[in-house]
Enzyme design. Structure first.
Site, PDB file in Angstrom:
ATOM      1  N   CYS A  78       0.841  -1.202   0.000  1.00 24.26           N
ATOM      2  CA  CYS A  78       0.000   0.000   0.000  1.00 24.26           C
ATOM      3  C   CYS A  78       0.879   1.257   0.000  1.00 24.26           C
ATOM      4  CB  CYS A  78      -1.005  -0.051   1.150  1.00 24.26           C
ATOM      5  SG  CYS A  78      -2.381   1.112   0.948  1.00 24.26           S
ATOM      6  N   HIS A 165      -3.328  -5.499   0.611  1.00 25.64           N
ATOM      7  CA  HIS A 165      -2.797  -5.965   1.886  1.00 25.64           C
ATOM      8  C   HIS A 165      -2.789  -7.496   1.933  1.00 25.64           C
ATOM      9  CE1 HIS A 165      -2.426  -2.147   4.056  1.00 25.64           C
ATOM     10  NE2 HIS A 165      -3.324  -1.765   3.171  1.00 25.64           N
ATOM     11  N   GLU A 167      -1.513  -9.337   4.141  1.00 24.13           N
ATOM     12  CA  GLU A 167      -1.518  -9.811   5.526  1.00 24.13           C
ATOM     13  C   GLU A 167      -2.911  -9.988   6.118  1.00 24.13           C
ATOM     14  OE1 GLU A 167      -1.503  -5.297   5.819  1.00 24.13           O
ATOM     15  OE2 GLU A 167      -0.711  -6.813   4.447  1.00 24.13           O
TER      16      GLU A 167
END
Length: 188
Positions: A78, A165, A167
């Site tokens: 990001c 993202h 994660e």
């Protein structure tokens, strides 16, 4: 064999600690470090790679513009992706779609980082800001219907950026992306 050491550069994004935990869960010696660290401080820790987290604004990127040019494998997530683009001569713009949402991604080149993820995937991303022009010597890896540059990499150096993202649990195969980055780090 020692664990790989990955430093997560904290850009004050809401999922920074989740990146750290995801890497630790993958067996890495992961450590969160402030984005105000000096290049010397980072190199003294002898990392195998760096992950630049997301964050609220470029104004809060600290020393990131210098750190992202270190000669190490780097994954920008990001804001980290955007910081990489700017540092290497790319351009940013305000996106048409702000806030976090599911985005359908088209993988146009798996390269090392998106290996096994394409040809399409669903991710969790914010497009408040986005890369609008690739830096010289970078190539496009993924795009979507709302952003032409969802992922990129340098053509020779182990530098990777993703708008989304990996994660978070809402991202399909996000952990695979992190594993792919760790594999890149192990080869350097």
């Amino acid at each position: 064999m020692d664990k790989q050491k990955i430093l997560v550069i904290n850009n004050y994004g809401q999922t920074c600690h989740l990146i750290h935990r995801s890497l630790r869960d993958l067996g890495m010696d992961a450590k969160l470090v402030p984005n105000t660290s000096s290049a010397e401080d980072i190199l003294r820790l002898e990392p195998d790679g760096l992950v630049f987290s997301g964050g609220p604004t470029m104004e809060r990127a600290g020393n990131g513009a210098n750190l992202i040019k270190l000669d190490l494998p780097i994954l920008g997530i990001c804001l980290g992706h955007q910081l990489m683009a700017l540092a290497y001569g790319g351009e940013l713009r305000t996106g048409k779609y702000g806030g976090f949402a599911r985005v359908d991604i088209e993988v146009v080149d798996e390269d090392d980082i998106l290996k096994g993820i394409g040809p399409a995937t669903k991710v969790w991303a914010s497009h408040q800001d986005e890369v609008s022009k690739l830096p010289p010597d970078f190539k496009l890896l993924a795009r979507s219907g709302i952003c032409d540059i969802e992922a990129m990499c340098h053509v020779k150096k182990p530098l990777y950026g993703v708008q989304w993202h990996p994660e978070v649990s809402h991202t399909e195969k996000g952990i695979d992306l992190l594993k792919n980055f760790l594999e890149v780090c192990s080869r350097q």
